[in-house]
Design a protein around this motif. Structure first.
Motif, PDB file in Angstrom:
ATOM      1  N   ALA A 176      50.456  41.546  36.698  1.00 57.88           N
ATOM      2  CA  ALA A 176      49.822  40.579  37.592  1.00 57.88           C
ATOM      3  C   ALA A 176      50.771  39.474  38.024  1.00 57.88           C
ATOM      4  CB  ALA A 176      48.597  39.970  36.911  1.00 57.88           C
ATOM      5  N   ARG A 177      51.909  39.322  37.372  1.00 55.14           N
ATOM      6  CA  ARG A 177      52.865  38.278  37.739  1.00 55.14           C
ATOM      7  C   ARG A 177      53.691  38.676  38.964  1.00 55.14           C
ATOM      8  NH1 ARG A 177      56.560  36.911  32.926  1.00 55.14           N
ATOM      9  NH2 ARG A 177      57.222  35.280  34.380  1.00 55.14           N
ATOM     10  N   LEU A 178      53.638  39.941  39.338  1.00 60.67           N
ATOM     11  CA  LEU A 178      54.504  40.427  40.410  1.00 60.67           C
ATOM     12  C   LEU A 178      54.288  39.703  41.738  1.00 60.67           C
ATOM     13  CD1 LEU A 178      56.774  42.449  40.760  1.00 60.67           C
ATOM     14  CD2 LEU A 178      55.081  44.148  41.435  1.00 60.67           C
ATOM     15  N   PRO A 179      53.046  39.440  42.166  1.00 62.70           N
ATOM     16  CA  PRO A 179      52.889  38.702  43.428  1.00 62.70           C
ATOM     17  C   PRO A 179      53.547  37.330  43.408  1.00 62.70           C
ATOM     18  CG  PRO A 179      50.820  39.755  42.815  1.00 62.70           C
ATOM     19  CD  PRO A 179      51.743  39.912  41.645  1.00 62.70           C
ATOM     20  N   GLU A 180      53.549  36.663  42.244  1.00 62.05           N
ATOM     21  CA  GLU A 180      54.192  35.359  42.158  1.00 62.05           C
ATOM     22  C   GLU A 180      55.693  35.484  42.384  1.00 62.05           C
ATOM     23  OE1 GLU A 180      53.014  33.144  38.662  1.00 62.05           O
ATOM     24  OE2 GLU A 180      51.205  34.360  38.505  1.00 62.05           O
TER      25      GLU A 180
ATOM     26  N   GLU B 184      47.199  46.666  54.911  1.00 61.84           N
ATOM     27  CA  GLU B 184      48.323  47.169  55.700  1.00 61.84           C
ATOM     28  C   GLU B 184      48.315  46.607  57.111  1.00 61.84           C
ATOM     29  OE1 GLU B 184      47.481  51.272  55.270  1.00 61.84           O
ATOM     30  OE2 GLU B 184      48.426  51.429  53.296  1.00 61.84           O
ATOM     31  N   GLN B 185      47.523  45.559  57.332  1.00 63.49           N
ATOM     32  CA  GLN B 185      47.396  44.992  58.667  1.00 63.49           C
ATOM     33  C   GLN B 185      47.831  43.533  58.688  1.00 63.49           C
ATOM     34  OE1 GLN B 185      43.237  45.613  59.525  1.00 63.49           O
ATOM     35  NE2 GLN B 185      43.597  47.653  60.349  1.00 63.49           N
ATOM     36  N   VAL B 186      48.236  43.092  59.853  1.00 61.09           N
ATOM     37  CA  VAL B 186      48.521  41.674  60.074  1.00 61.09           C
ATOM     38  C   VAL B 186      47.660  41.208  61.235  1.00 61.09           C
ATOM     39  CG1 VAL B 186      50.895  41.802  59.225  1.00 61.09           C
ATOM     40  CG2 VAL B 186      50.425  42.157  61.663  1.00 61.09           C
ATOM     41  N   SER B 187      47.333  39.927  61.199  1.00 66.54           N
ATOM     42  CA  SER B 187      46.566  39.332  62.290  1.00 66.54           C
ATOM     43  C   SER B 187      47.528  38.899  63.385  1.00 66.54           C
ATOM     44  CB  SER B 187      45.765  38.132  61.787  1.00 66.54           C
ATOM     45  OG  SER B 187      45.209  37.423  62.860  1.00 66.54           O
ATOM     46  N   ALA B 188      47.365  39.448  64.571  1.00 67.19           N
ATOM     47  CA  ALA B 188      48.251  39.086  65.677  1.00 67.19           C
ATOM     48  C   ALA B 188      48.134  37.605  66.006  1.00 67.19           C
ATOM     49  CB  ALA B 188      47.922  39.934  66.902  1.00 67.19           C
TER      50      ALA B 188
ATOM     51  N   VAL C 264      36.799  29.403  40.717  1.00 68.00           N
ATOM     52  CA  VAL C 264      37.492  29.826  39.501  1.00 68.00           C
ATOM     53  C   VAL C 264      38.992  29.659  39.639  1.00 68.00           C
ATOM     54  CG1 VAL C 264      38.081  31.827  38.111  1.00 68.00           C
ATOM     55  CG2 VAL C 264      35.724  31.421  38.742  1.00 68.00           C
ATOM     56  N   ALA C 265      39.550  30.121  40.755  1.00 65.73           N
ATOM     57  CA  ALA C 265      41.001  30.225  40.850  1.00 65.73           C
ATOM     58  C   ALA C 265      41.530  29.423  42.018  1.00 65.73           C
ATOM     59  CB  ALA C 265      41.400  31.695  41.014  1.00 65.73           C
ATOM     60  N   ALA C 266      42.579  28.692  41.747  1.00 68.07           N
ATOM     61  CA  ALA C 266      43.274  27.985  42.823  1.00 68.07           C
ATOM     62  C   ALA C 266      44.158  28.958  43.580  1.00 68.07           C
ATOM     63  CB  ALA C 266      44.104  26.851  42.235  1.00 68.07           C
ATOM     64  N   GLY C 267      44.737  28.508  44.686  1.00 72.16           N
ATOM     65  CA  GLY C 267      45.584  29.382  45.482  1.00 72.16           C
ATOM     66  C   GLY C 267      46.839  29.796  44.747  1.00 72.16           C
ATOM     67  N   LEU C 268      47.349  30.951  45.084  1.00 72.82           N
ATOM     68  CA  LEU C 268      48.529  31.507  44.431  1.00 72.82           C
ATOM     69  C   LEU C 268      49.732  30.598  44.561  1.00 72.82           C
ATOM     70  CD1 LEU C 268      49.736  34.020  43.014  1.00 72.82           C
ATOM     71  CD2 LEU C 268      50.306  34.898  45.275  1.00 72.82           C
ATOM     72  N   ALA C 269      49.864  29.924  45.694  1.00 72.16           N
ATOM     73  CA  ALA C 269      51.052  29.109  45.918  1.00 72.16           C
ATOM     74  C   ALA C 269      51.122  27.925  44.974  1.00 72.16           C
ATOM     75  CB  ALA C 269      51.077  28.604  47.359  1.00 72.16           C
ATOM     76  N   ALA C 270      50.003  27.523  44.395  1.00 67.76           N
ATOM     77  CA  ALA C 270      49.981  26.329  43.564  1.00 67.76           C
ATOM     78  C   ALA C 270      50.207  26.621  42.094  1.00 67.76           C
ATOM     79  CB  ALA C 270      48.631  25.626  43.726  1.00 67.76           C
ATOM     80  N   GLU C 271      50.483  27.854  41.724  1.00 65.81           N
ATOM     81  CA  GLU C 271      50.560  28.175  40.313  1.00 65.81           C
ATOM     82  C   GLU C 271      51.787  29.009  40.018  1.00 65.81           C
ATOM     83  OE1 GLU C 271      48.068  32.259  39.981  1.00 65.81           O
ATOM     84  OE2 GLU C 271      46.910  30.451  40.287  1.00 65.81           O
ATOM     85  N   GLY C 272      52.050  29.194  38.731  1.00 64.33           N
ATOM     86  CA  GLY C 272      53.083  30.117  38.311  1.00 64.33           C
ATOM     87  C   GLY C 272      54.406  29.438  38.049  1.00 64.33           C
TER      88      GLY C 272
ATOM     89  N   GLN D  23      50.143  40.088  52.937  1.00 65.06           N
ATOM     90  CA  GLN D  23      49.560  40.510  51.662  1.00 65.06           C
ATOM     91  C   GLN D  23      49.501  39.359  50.662  1.00 65.06           C
ATOM     92  OE1 GLN D  23      51.752  43.961  50.369  1.00 65.06           O
ATOM     93  NE2 GLN D  23      50.644  45.335  51.738  1.00 65.06           N
ATOM     94  N   LEU D  24      50.549  38.549  50.628  1.00 61.37           N
ATOM     95  CA  LEU D  24      50.553  37.398  49.728  1.00 61.37           C
ATOM     96  C   LEU D  24      49.464  36.404  50.110  1.00 61.37           C
ATOM     97  CD1 LEU D  24      54.395  36.936  49.344  1.00 61.37           C
ATOM     98  CD2 LEU D  24      52.785  37.478  47.503  1.00 61.37           C
ATOM     99  N   ASP D  25      49.259  36.204  51.399  1.00 59.55           N
ATOM    100  CA  ASP D  25      48.181  35.325  51.855  1.00 59.55           C
ATOM    101  C   ASP D  25      46.820  35.873  51.423  1.00 59.55           C
ATOM    102  OD1 ASP D  25      50.000  33.618  53.027  1.00 59.55           O
ATOM    103  OD2 ASP D  25      49.752  34.438  55.041  1.00 59.55           O
ATOM    104  N   ALA D  26      46.657  37.185  51.515  1.00 60.89           N
ATOM    105  CA  ALA D  26      45.390  37.806  51.124  1.00 60.89           C
ATOM    106  C   ALA D  26      45.149  37.645  49.626  1.00 60.89           C
ATOM    107  CB  ALA D  26      45.395  39.289  51.509  1.00 60.89           C
ATOM    108  N   ILE D  27      46.175  37.874  48.821  1.00 60.21           N
ATOM    109  CA  ILE D  27      46.042  37.755  47.370  1.00 60.21           C
ATOM    110  C   ILE D  27      45.691  36.330  46.982  1.00 60.21           C
ATOM    111  CG2 ILE D  27      47.321  37.855  45.191  1.00 60.21           C
ATOM    112  CD1 ILE D  27      48.864  40.240  46.388  1.00 60.21           C
ATOM    113  N   ALA D  28      46.350  35.362  47.618  1.00 54.68           N
ATOM    114  CA  ALA D  28      46.070  33.957  47.316  1.00 54.68           C
ATOM    115  C   ALA D  28      44.633  33.590  47.654  1.00 54.68           C
ATOM    116  CB  ALA D  28      47.034  33.058  48.089  1.00 54.68           C
ATOM    117  N   ALA D  29      44.064  34.273  48.640  1.00 56.89           N
ATOM    118  CA  ALA D  29      42.687  33.994  49.051  1.00 56.89           C
ATOM    119  C   ALA D  29      41.665  34.818  48.275  1.00 56.89           C
ATOM    120  CB  ALA D  29      42.530  34.265  50.548  1.00 56.89           C
TER     121      ALA D  29
END
Length: 714
Positions: free
Chosen positions: A393-397, A678-682, A215-223, A666-672
């Protein structure tokens, strides 16, 4: 317009469709009817329907006619399947589709395309059968009838394409609150949640069905925020405004005002009641009591009345009410407000609504950033919950673009926090309008909407939830006021949740009686917290003392904040109890000074953000420092206690790093299509970021000693 991955489901414009066929075997079944309709902003759109009979080119089995009622006679002369599918494609356009068990329909489309020697139509879409399992994994089955029964959707017109599409549309709308309760609010989240049902999808493919495309492309490709001028997101109105604006009287002549503007080389003048002088008032007037006259107003008056206009009262030509912007607002809000209202001048107000300056278009010419700057006013001017959700919903962009442009993280979280405030303010406006329309009347007394916790401190990230409260003036009818504000607080909470700001898991929301009340009730609570000092009191203080007014009468909130800090200042025992939250703090490091993770992930809120915020707040309360932002609190305490200044500055740097790393995750998670956490992958940290984070965490090791040292040196 094609929706983006962050489009909220509640604001989605989609086409809901269904088909009727000659049978259920996708290899041999032929299309006999297509029905479709539109949903938008959480409702069916009247008149937006499409229905088409299809000539299958083969006799319709009696058993199939017995189900959908379509006979050979009815489809004689109807368009072919290829023509009918093309008609559906035209009706859908770039919109997302919704259907129930759409894999079957897409398989039919594919088979018909193969027969016609044409490309198959595979529209992006959501499947309510899959969404229902996401929303309620415990249902015994997921047929359209069973899901409709669970949701209380009436089943009418069953087994006609348009009738089934209408039922499916109502099922989709009924699923939205259940999906939101599970953190599924956007297209990307819905798509990702459905694709995690791998067993179901595998079974469908095995049955010959076709899996819908993503349905949705990645966040980085839009907006619209891929390239923007970031200056307006890093600087505030107060930095460029002209302070101490000159006032004149509404009764002064236009000639007098024009001469004053010319002598001062100003392009505007504010007008107050009466015939004024150039003397400044004893206190800044409220923006709501003023008007404005500009050079253009003077020229228009001269064009209409000639020289006689100069002897007329200036108030005759002024604009009123004033459009204003807070001094603390980022410049993008001033730009957006000017563009939306077609203005060249804005009054600048403090948090209490008093005039403190003016900002002109010429001050902002070099700061234009096109339509990207309309976010703030879209939230402010939303007239429905769906519009509010779409703007929010535009805030993450925005955050993604600012992070990519290397804007400082404190400015980014400041933008997010300001828009959280705008969202709460608009929810309050909508809720009060609803209550007036329902006959409950407007607010019985003045009130203020409050942000607490991280939102109050101005350090929100993209996983923020509702930390809200409500204070109102004393009322003659106390019971009546409490009833009105109880209903109001509940509705504001509902609107915020629907718009995309989830309910607080800890219950810190104005919908609950302990987080709303009159000034006197709040003072009694504060005294109770300070005197009783139970664990829950410590938690309550932890969010309350970060309060920030975002709507209503700000003076009520400011008075309450001053009262709270005055009563808490110097209570060393209470401050030590607050600091006790950190007595057991240990930095997440191994014996060899490596980051200690759980399944490869590190909780940055628990490891860095929470302890730094607690330390800064505790010291600010104890010292009576009336500041909200964590960096400002730490800097102010450092000035009072020079021996601790270096350690406190290190805490601020650790916080900034944690915010930046967590925002990026968080931005990576939203795009996916995942919910921001509240966590990051080491493992995903660069070598330099991992080293910097180790150093930041080490800087927090002496935190309990730092607190004890400052509290002992008062």
């Amino acid at each position: 317009m094609s929706p983006g991955s962050s489009t909220p489901l509640i604001a989605l414009e989609a086409v809901v469709f269904d088909t009727e066929t000659t049978g259920l075997d996708t290899a041999s079944a032929r299309l006999v009817q297509i029905g479709a309709l539109t949903v938008a902003s959480g409702d069916l759109v009247a008149g937006e329907e499409h229905v088409q009979l299809v000539d299958p080119g083969t006799p319709i089995p009696e058993a199939s006619t017995g189900i959908h009622g379509i006979t050979d006679e009815m489809v004689r002369g109807a368009p072919s399947a290829a023509e009918a599918i093309e008609g559906l494609r035209a009706f859908v356009g770039e919109r997302v589709t919704v259907g129930h068990t759409t894999g079957f329909d897409l398989a039919i489309f594919q088979a018909e395309a193969r027969r016609a020697g044409a490309p198959a139509y595979r529209p992006r879409g959501l499947d309510t059968r899959l969404l229902a399992e996401v929303a309620n994994p415990a249902l015994p089955g997921y047929s359209l009838d069973m899901v409709a029964a669970w949701l209380g959707v009436p089943v009418e017109g069953r087994h006609s394409a348009l009738g089934d599409a209408r039922i499916t549309a109502r099922v989709f709308l009924g699923l939205l609150p259940h999906l939101a309760a599970r953190g599924v609010r956007t297209l990307a989240q819905a798509d990702a949640a459905c694709r995690r049902l791998t067993r179901v999808l595998d079974d469908q493919v095995s049955a010959g069905w076709v899996e819908p495309p993503a349905v949705a492309a990645g966040l980085a490709a839009e907006g619209a925020f891929a390239r923007i001028d970031t200056y307006p997101y890093r600087h505030r109105v107060g930095e460029i405004m002209t302070p101490d604006p000159v006032l004149a009287g509404m009764g002064d002549t236009l000639g007098t005002c024009a001469a004053r503007m010319g002598a001062r080389r100003m392009s505007s003048l504010f007008l107050r009641e009466g015939a004024g002088t150039e003397e400044a008032p004893a206190s800044p007037p409220q923006v709501s009591a003023l008007g404005i006259i500009t050079e253009r107003d003077v020229l228009r008056a001269l064009s209409a009345y000639g020289a006689a206009a100069l002897d007329m009262p200036a108030g005759r030509f002024m604009s009123r009410p004033l459009v204003s912007v807070p001094a603390e607002a980022f410049l993008y809000r001033a730009l957006g407000r000017m563009a939306d209202h077609g203005l060249r001048h804005l009054a600048v107000a403090d948090e209490g609504g008093a005039l403190v300056g003016v900002v002109a278009a010429r001050d902002l010419l070099r700061l234009r950033a096109g339509e990207a700057l309309s976010l703030g006013d879209e939230i402010d001017q939303a007239e429905t919950v769906a519009q509010l959700a779409l703007a929010w919903a535009r805030l993450p962009e925005v955050a993604a673009s600012l992070l990519g442009e290397e804007v400082g993280v404190n400015d980014i979280v400041g933008v997010i926090s300001r828009e959280v405030g705008a969202l709460v303010r608009s929810a309050g406006r909508l809720a009060e309008a609803e209550m007036i329309a329902a006959g409950a009347g407007g607010a019985p007394v003045p009130y203020a909407l409050l942000l607490l916790g991280s939102a109050g401190r101005g350090e929100c990230l993209l996983n923020t939830d509702q930390d809200t409260a409500l204070v109102y003036a004393e009322a003659m009818d106390r019971e009546g006021a409490e009833q009105w504000f109880a209903a109001f607080g509940a509705r504001v909470t509902e609107i915020l949740d629907a718009a995309g700001l989830p309910r607080c898991p800890g219950g810190v929301m104005m919908a609950r009686s302990e987080w709303r009340g009159s000034i006197n009730q709040w003072c009694e609570r504060i005294d109770l917290w300070l005197s009783r000092s139970q664990p829950q009191d410590v938690l309550n203080v932890g969010v309350f003392f970060d309060l920030r007014p975002v709507g209503g009468t700000a003076a009520l909130a400011e008075d309450l904040m001053r009262t709270a800090y005055a009563r808490a200042r110097g209570r060393t025992g209470f401050a030590r109890m607050l600091a006790g939250e950190l007595d057991s703090y240990r930095p997440p490091l191994t014996l060899f000074r490596r980051l200690k993770t759980v399944e490869g992930r590190l909780d940055l809120k628990r490891a860095v953000l929470f302890p730094v915020a607690v330390a800064a707040r505790t010291l600010a309360i104890h010292e009576g420092v009336l500041l909200r932002e964590t960096p400002a609190r730490l800097a102010a305490i450092g000035e009072r206690h020079p021996a601790a200044a270096s350690d406190l500055a290190a805490l601020a740097r650790a916080r900034d790093l944690a915010l930046r790393l967590l925002l990026r995750a968080q931005l990576d998670a939203i795009a996916a299509g995942a919910s921001p956490g509240e966590q990051v992958s080491a493992r995903e940290l660069s070598r330099s970021d991992a080293a910097a984070l180790r150093g930041a965490v080490q800087a927090l090791a002496p935190l309990p000693e730092i607190l004890r040292g400052v509290l002992a040196n008062r």
